[in-house]
Scaffold this motif. Structure first.
Motif, PDB file in Angstrom:
ATOM      1  N   LEU A 177       0.895  -0.869   0.595  1.00 45.34           N
ATOM      2  CA  LEU A 177      -0.044  -0.048   0.108  1.00 45.34           C
ATOM      3  C   LEU A 177       0.497   1.300   0.142  1.00 45.34           C
ATOM      4  CD1 LEU A 177      -2.469  -1.207   2.950  1.00 45.34           C
ATOM      5  CD2 LEU A 177      -2.647  -1.364   0.302  1.00 45.34           C
ATOM      6  N   SER A 178       0.739   2.380  -1.664  1.00 42.90           N
ATOM      7  CA  SER A 178       1.105   3.235  -1.021  1.00 42.90           C
ATOM      8  C   SER A 178       0.660   4.644  -0.789  1.00 42.90           C
ATOM      9  CB  SER A 178       1.604   3.747  -2.635  1.00 42.90           C
ATOM     10  OG  SER A 178       2.174   3.392  -3.072  1.00 42.90           O
ATOM     11  N   PHE A 179       1.234   5.348   0.839  1.00 48.12           N
ATOM     12  CA  PHE A 179       0.491   6.740   0.894  1.00 48.12           C
ATOM     13  C   PHE A 179       1.085   8.011   0.873  1.00 48.12           C
ATOM     14  CE2 PHE A 179      -0.640   2.262   3.426  1.00 48.12           C
ATOM     15  CZ  PHE A 179      -1.821   2.957   3.722  1.00 48.12           C
ATOM     16  N   GLY A 180       0.111   8.953   0.741  1.00 46.81           N
ATOM     17  CA  GLY A 180       1.492  10.166  -0.392  1.00 46.81           C
ATOM     18  C   GLY A 180      -0.298  10.994  -0.317  1.00 46.81           C
ATOM     19  N   TYR A 181       0.417  12.312  -0.374  1.00 49.26           N
ATOM     20  CA  TYR A 181      -0.645  13.264  -1.139  1.00 49.26           C
ATOM     21  C   TYR A 181      -0.810  13.381  -2.366  1.00 49.26           C
ATOM     22  CZ  TYR A 181      -0.272  15.261   3.803  1.00 49.26           C
ATOM     23  OH  TYR A 181      -0.687  14.901   5.186  1.00 49.26           O
ATOM     24  N   THR A 182      -1.549  14.070  -3.270  1.00 52.74           N
ATOM     25  CA  THR A 182      -2.035  14.159  -4.458  1.00 52.74           C
ATOM     26  C   THR A 182      -2.412  15.211  -4.982  1.00 52.74           C
ATOM     27  OG1 THR A 182      -2.572  12.332  -6.115  1.00 52.74           O
ATOM     28  CG2 THR A 182      -3.576  12.317  -4.460  1.00 52.74           C
ATOM     29  N   ASP A 183      -2.885  15.973  -6.102  1.00 47.96           N
ATOM     30  CA  ASP A 183      -2.838  16.663  -6.676  1.00 47.96           C
ATOM     31  C   ASP A 183      -3.690  16.141  -7.757  1.00 47.96           C
ATOM     32  OD1 ASP A 183      -1.382  16.099  -8.527  1.00 47.96           O
ATOM     33  OD2 ASP A 183       0.012  17.438  -8.690  1.00 47.96           O
ATOM     34  N   HIS A 184      -4.058  15.077  -8.141  1.00 52.13           N
ATOM     35  CA  HIS A 184      -5.231  14.523  -9.166  1.00 52.13           C
ATOM     36  C   HIS A 184      -5.538  13.307  -8.280  1.00 52.13           C
ATOM     37  CE1 HIS A 184      -6.941  12.824 -12.379  1.00 52.13           C
ATOM     38  NE2 HIS A 184      -6.796  11.709 -12.111  1.00 52.13           N
ATOM     39  N   TYR A 185      -6.991  13.607  -7.256  1.00 47.99           N
ATOM     40  CA  TYR A 185      -7.736  12.584  -6.648  1.00 47.99           C
ATOM     41  C   TYR A 185      -9.507  11.834  -7.450  1.00 47.99           C
ATOM     42  CZ  TYR A 185      -9.180  10.631  -3.074  1.00 47.99           C
ATOM     43  OH  TYR A 185      -9.783   9.010  -2.303  1.00 47.99           O
ATOM     44  N   PRO A 186      -9.108  11.439  -7.896  1.00 47.41           N
ATOM     45  CA  PRO A 186     -10.142  10.921  -8.881  1.00 47.41           C
ATOM     46  C   PRO A 186     -11.926  11.119  -8.509  1.00 47.41           C
ATOM     47  CG  PRO A 186      -8.373   9.408  -8.917  1.00 47.41           C
ATOM     48  CD  PRO A 186      -8.235   9.722  -8.075  1.00 47.41           C
ATOM     49  N   ALA A 187     -11.933  11.375  -9.347  1.00 45.13           N
ATOM     50  CA  ALA A 187     -13.586  11.527  -8.877  1.00 45.13           C
ATOM     51  C   ALA A 187     -14.115  10.036  -9.436  1.00 45.13           C
ATOM     52  CB  ALA A 187     -14.428  12.538 -10.274  1.00 45.13           C
ATOM     53  N   ALA A 188     -13.741   9.582  -9.647  1.00 45.29           N
ATOM     54  CA  ALA A 188     -14.584   8.021 -10.079  1.00 45.29           C
ATOM     55  C   ALA A 188     -13.205   7.165 -10.226  1.00 45.29           C
ATOM     56  CB  ALA A 188     -14.973   7.745 -11.806  1.00 45.29           C
ATOM     57  N   PRO A 189     -13.118   5.435 -10.203  1.00 44.83           N
ATOM     58  CA  PRO A 189     -12.406   4.600  -9.921  1.00 44.83           C
ATOM     59  C   PRO A 189     -11.214   4.978 -11.170  1.00 44.83           C
ATOM     60  CG  PRO A 189     -14.768   3.454  -8.806  1.00 44.83           C
ATOM     61  CD  PRO A 189     -14.995   4.983  -9.536  1.00 44.83           C
ATOM     62  N   ILE A 190     -10.513   4.227 -10.849  1.00 41.79           N
ATOM     63  CA  ILE A 190      -9.440   4.445 -12.422  1.00 41.79           C
ATOM     64  C   ILE A 190      -9.804   3.590 -13.804  1.00 41.79           C
ATOM     65  CG2 ILE A 190      -6.884   4.130 -13.549  1.00 41.79           C
ATOM     66  CD1 ILE A 190      -5.732   5.375 -10.382  1.00 41.79           C
ATOM     67  N   LEU A 191     -10.218   2.743 -13.142  1.00 43.47           N
ATOM     68  CA  LEU A 191     -10.323   1.323 -13.970  1.00 43.47           C
ATOM     69  C   LEU A 191     -12.107   1.586 -14.361  1.00 43.47           C
ATOM     70  CD1 LEU A 191      -9.664  -1.980 -12.349  1.00 43.47           C
ATOM     71  CD2 LEU A 191      -8.317  -0.436 -13.991  1.00 43.47           C
ATOM     72  N   GLU A 192     -12.921   2.535 -13.957  1.00 42.85           N
ATOM     73  CA  GLU A 192     -13.960   3.051 -14.819  1.00 42.85           C
ATOM     74  C   GLU A 192     -13.472   3.601 -15.220  1.00 42.85           C
ATOM     75  OE1 GLU A 192     -19.281   3.738 -12.955  1.00 42.85           O
ATOM     76  OE2 GLU A 192     -16.998   4.342 -11.998  1.00 42.85           O
TER      77      GLU A 192
END
Length: 219
Positions: A177-192
């Motif tokens: 599991l990778s943890f960190g801050y991000t400037d791109h938090y997806p609005a929907a699951p990536i695979l969707e």
């Protein structure tokens, strides 16, 4: 126990907002927040109260690079199962998050925890992995609540991870599991978003009394 409407809405909001993130900023994480996330995992339910988990906190760039190599190797090996556009999409999935994120945690499962006779595990041996998965879900929800992104890398050979992290042979590395801050938090699951799969209609997944018997809500 009763919760206010605001508290209930907050719980459901976190459940629906949680995402599997692949891009991270290098900014360090506050260790008090990391501790709360791990504590949330430790308060997860476990069959027979076996608590089969351990948490290996990885901050070494060298170790993270070796784990990224193991994931990349397996990703390329799995690509042969797909063709055309689907293969391209699969190969486009990022595993660099393992190196980008300031923290990776390997969550392990000890199938010997609690001894030979653990309530529930005697009947269903897989309950140790199930319990560990509950702990991981708690980490995902609590990290979302903390404003910290989390990504689960789910393709690697377990023996590669055992060698890299020097795990005993019987310890199962369930998740990286990778943890960190991000400037791109997806609005929907990536695979969707990538049209790899779509969310199934819930009503088609609910049966009544037996398999295949459609449940009809009376409202």
């Amino acid at each position: 126990m009763k919760f206010t409407e605001q508290e209930k809405k907050a719980v459901y909001k976190v459940i629906k907002t949680r995402r599997d993130v692949r891009s991270f900023l290098p900014d360090p994480l506050p260790m008090e927040a990391v501790r709360r996330i791990i504590e949330a995992a430790h308060f997860g339910p476990s069959v027979g109260f076996m608590q089969p988990w351990n948490f290996i906190l990885i901050t070494s760039d060298e170790v993270k690079a070796r784990l990224a190599w193991a994931a990349e190797k397996e990703r390329k090996a799995l690509a042969i199962h797909y063709e055309g556009e689907r293969a391209e999409k699969f190969l486009g999935l990022k595993v660099q998050g393992l190196q980008e994120a300031p923290l990776t945690i390997c969550v392990t499962c000890d199938p010997t925890r609690g001894g030979s006779h653990v309530l529930g595990r005697n009947s269903i041996p897989e309950t140790d992995i199930m319990s560990t998965a509950c702990a991981i879900q708690n980490m995902w929800l609590s990290s979302c609540a903390e404003g910290i992104a989390m990504g689960w890398v789910s393709f690697y050979k377990k023996n590669d991870v055992r060698d890299i992290l020097e795990l005993p042979p019987h310890i199962d590395p369930v998740a990286l599991l990778s943890f960190g801050y991000t400037d791109h938090y997806p609005a929907a699951p990536i695979l969707e978003t990538e049209k790899w799969e779509k969310r199934r209609v819930l009503d088609t997944l609910i049966y009544h009394n037996k398999w295949g018997e459609q449940y009809e809500s009376t409202g």
